[in-house]
Design an enzyme around this catalytic site. Structure first.
Site, PDB file in Angstrom:
ATOM      1  N   ASP A  36       0.808  -1.220   0.000  1.00 51.50           N
ATOM      2  CA  ASP A  36       0.000   0.000   0.000  1.00 51.50           C
ATOM      3  C   ASP A  36       0.843   1.273   0.000  1.00 51.50           C
ATOM      4  OD1 ASP A  36      -2.425  -1.205   0.018  1.00 51.50           O
ATOM      5  OD2 ASP A  36      -2.770  -1.010   2.171  1.00 51.50           O
ATOM      6  N   LYS A  58      -3.223   3.380  -1.935  1.00 51.28           N
ATOM      7  CA  LYS A  58      -4.354   4.294  -1.800  1.00 51.28           C
ATOM      8  C   LYS A  58      -3.782   5.558  -1.211  1.00 51.28           C
ATOM      9  CE  LYS A  58      -7.218   0.653  -0.018  1.00 51.28           C
ATOM     10  NZ  LYS A  58      -7.650   0.207   1.298  1.00 51.28           N
ATOM     11  N   MET A 173      -6.895   9.426   9.852  1.00 49.45           N
ATOM     12  CA  MET A 173      -7.520   9.929   8.621  1.00 49.45           C
ATOM     13  C   MET A 173      -8.408  11.148   8.893  1.00 49.45           C
ATOM     14  SD  MET A 173      -8.709   6.174   7.224  1.00 49.45           S
ATOM     15  CE  MET A 173      -9.355   5.647   8.787  1.00 49.45           C
TER      16      MET A 173
HETATM   17  N1  SAH Z   1      -3.262   0.446   9.328  1.00 51.78           N
HETATM   18  C1  SAH Z   1      -2.700   1.749   9.574  1.00 51.78           C
HETATM   19  C2  SAH Z   1      -3.716   2.842   9.431  1.00 51.78           C
HETATM   20  C3  SAH Z   1      -4.250   2.992   8.035  1.00 51.78           C
HETATM   21  S1  SAH Z   1      -5.385   4.313   7.874  1.00 51.78           S
HETATM   22  C4  SAH Z   1      -2.082   1.773  10.978  1.00 51.78           C
HETATM   23  O1  SAH Z   1      -2.267   0.820  11.744  1.00 51.78           O
HETATM   24  O2  SAH Z   1      -1.379   2.717  11.300  1.00 51.78           O
HETATM   25  C5  SAH Z   1      -4.332   5.607   7.321  1.00 51.78           C
HETATM   26  C6  SAH Z   1      -4.180   6.658   8.383  1.00 51.78           C
HETATM   27  O3  SAH Z   1      -3.215   6.232   9.339  1.00 51.78           O
HETATM   28  C7  SAH Z   1      -3.638   7.968   7.905  1.00 51.78           C
HETATM   29  O4  SAH Z   1      -4.651   8.758   7.352  1.00 51.78           O
HETATM   30  C8  SAH Z   1      -3.108   8.565   9.170  1.00 51.78           C
HETATM   31  O5  SAH Z   1      -4.150   9.064   9.963  1.00 51.78           O
HETATM   32  C9  SAH Z   1      -2.572   7.347   9.862  1.00 51.78           C
HETATM   33  N2  SAH Z   1      -1.123   7.179   9.640  1.00 51.78           N
HETATM   34  C10 SAH Z   1      -0.507   6.107   9.105  1.00 51.78           C
HETATM   35  N3  SAH Z   1       0.821   6.286   9.100  1.00 51.78           N
HETATM   36  C11 SAH Z   1       1.056   7.497   9.644  1.00 51.78           C
HETATM   37  C12 SAH Z   1       2.218   8.241   9.942  1.00 51.78           C
HETATM   38  N4  SAH Z   1       3.439   7.781   9.652  1.00 51.78           N
HETATM   39  N5  SAH Z   1       2.096   9.448  10.533  1.00 51.78           N
HETATM   40  C13 SAH Z   1       0.879   9.924  10.844  1.00 51.78           C
HETATM   41  N6  SAH Z   1      -0.265   9.273  10.585  1.00 51.78           N
HETATM   42  C14 SAH Z   1      -0.189   8.064  10.003  1.00 51.78           C
END
Ligand code: SAH
Length: 504
Positions: A36, A58, A173
């Protein structure tokens, strides 16, 4: 035997070091990797050469591939009797639709395993110096989607309960929706003075953190773009004391490493450890010499050789590879004394279980001559020097003046790396890069060749140039490049130290 299996793996939040050992093993053994947008692509370097690597990213609302198509792709690949690693940002079961993918696998009778990852709501506050729970502030912590459409009549989120019922709230998000999130929290009783942090690109050198309170965070964070986590709660205050990552000496600095791909990692890791954003722009490729004639001659006369002087790690590697390929081993070096120029060269020799007899205190040819003058009368001594095709001739000449019989052999060839990374060139022109590092004269010459003199002129004034030693600096200055960061000790640690002192 049927190999089909799908590993649903959490790649962690960004810092490639934050993947689990099990997750890494799944990358290494995969026949197919489906990944992803939020996955750090440097992890893919660990995949098998022949692995099929497929991006289905995405980004915000722009889906490269619909979820149904992704599900189908995973199943189809697994049915081809393949080991499929489905890599997802953070944890696969936290807002990653990993659950849906697992259900689809189950429905299609494909065996699967889940490998959890560190989710963004835990890792990114940690890298911003914010513990998600803390005994004196809160003992509850919630993970909430901030993506929900505010115009939706029936909210899935019970704002009444979570606003005051949970101590630390984290919203995934939620960048676009931040005004609505704040409005709901205040409306449902959370104090408007509650501390808030918005953290973008957490755990990476691009990490950006904005802090405020509920009543002013919308205004303060308005320039923040996704991906970001919003964290609400008293724990945010601990950042004042615990902000360890963004205060690293090279945090926020973008540094280009121009060494060959094989040799870049030691330097890159040091700089990354100090918080820098490192762009690898290899200017050199190490290849076999045009022929092995001279090296083979040198190897044949090892028995009557008194010294071998190694001037680089590459010289050591190529010498031993050739020796072993010809059927020899380290016993052929019995009685031969070994000199190493520079600590990295010495270390590599020791990896072949060979003692280094002489290591000049300074890592330039001139120092070697001084040392030899002291330790041994070189008259008639046979010295072998496995080197690059374009090495300086000063050292052999000076040793010959001392009466030595010096045999210079070409052990490897340095060639200009094929082509520069266009994105890095753009970063240079845009002034995003702070420092370009040179670790040998060839890196300077090849860098100029690859970027081109015209391009160089456009960014020369915007970046600082750093050099490992006087010869490299001289080459740079001859090419009209002003070197403002110079290592006192002519090694990678020495260069790193000079960079920290100058810009840290
Ligand atoms: N499965 C992922 C989340 C996916 S949804 C997890 O467990 O982290 C995607 C959202 O995750 C983004 O919109 C943001 O809100 C958050 N996110 C993921 N990586 C990030 C990062 N390095 N810094 C800040 N927010 C992050």
């Amino acid at each position: 035997m049927n190999r089909s299996i799908v590993y649903l793996v959490g790649a962690g939040p960004g810092d490639p070091g934050l993947i689990t050992i099990k997750g890494m093993a799944c990358i290494k053994k995969a026949d197919v990797i489906i990944y992803d947008h939020l996955v750090n692509t440097s992890l893919l370097k660990e995949a098998k050469n022949e692995a099929d690597i497929i991006y289905v990213g995405k980004q915000g609302n722009k889906h490269t591939m619909e979820q149904e198509d992704i599900n189908r792709l995973i199943v189809n690949k697994a049915k081809e009797d393949k080991i499929v690693t489905r890599l997802k940002g953070g944890d696969p079961f936290v807002f990653g639709r990993g659950g849906e993918e697992a259900v689809f696998l189950k429905e299609n009778n494909i065996p699967f395993e889940i490998v959890p990852g560190i989710t963004a709501a835990i890792a990114t506050p940690a890298y911003a110096g914010i513990p998600v729970t803390h005994r004196s502030c809160t003992s509850t912590f919630g993970l909430i989607t901030g993506h929900e459409d505010p115009t939706k009549d029936q909210s899935e989120i019970d704002w009444g309960k979570i606003s005051t019922g949970i101590g630390t709230l984290t919203f995934y998000m939620g960048v676009k929706n931040l005004p609505n999130i704040v409005e709901q929290l205040i409306k449902h009783g959370r104090s408007k003075d509650t501390p808030v942090a918005v953290i973008r690109c957490g755990t990476t050198p691009a990490q950006q953190t904005v802090t405020g309170i509920l009543s002013n965070i919308v205004e303060k964070a308005k320039k923040i773009k996704p991906p970001a986590i919003t964290i609400v709660g008293e724990v945010v205050k601990l950042r004042d004391q615990l902000n360890w990552y963004e205060t690293k000496p090279l945090f926020g600095k973008t540094i280009i490493v121009t060494r060959s791909r094989d040799q870049a990692s030691e330097f890159s890791e040091k700089l990354i450890g100090l918080g820098a954003n490192v762009l690898e722009f290899p200017t050199i490729s190490i290849t076999n010499p045009d022929n092995f004639d001279s090296l083979d001659k040198g190897i044949k006369r090892l028995e009557s050789t008194d010294w071998i002087i190694f001037t680089s790690v590459n010289g050591v590697d190529s010498f031993f590879h050739r020796l072993f390929n010809l059927g020899g081993d380290i016993r052929d070096l019995k009685g031969v004394k070994i000199c190493a120029i520079g600590p990295a060269t010495a270390e590599r020799i020791k990896e072949f279980h060979i003692r280094v007899d002489c290591q000049p205190p300074k890592y330039v040819a001139e120092s070697v001559v001084e040392v030899f003058k002291k330790i041994e009368n070189l008259r008639g001594k046979r010295i072998l020097m496995p080197r690059a095709d374009i090495a300086r001739s000063y050292l052999p000449e000076e040793l010959q003046k001392l009466g030595a019989d010096v045999m210079e052999v070409v052990a490897y060839k340095t060639v200009v790396a094929s082509n520069g990374d266009a994105a890095i060139l753009e970063s240079l022109k845009d002034g995003v890069v702070d420092i370009v590092t040179f670790t040998s004269s060839s890196t300077v010459r090849n860098f100029v060749k690859i970027v081109g003199e015209d391009n160089l002129a456009t960014f020369k004034e915007k970046v600082k140039f750093a050099s490992i030693g006087p010869i490299t600096t001289k080459t740079a200055e001859e090419m009209d490049i002003e070197v403002s960061i110079k290592a006192d000790e002519y090694t990678i640690p020495g260069l790193t130290k000079a960079i920290v002192e100058r810009v840290g």
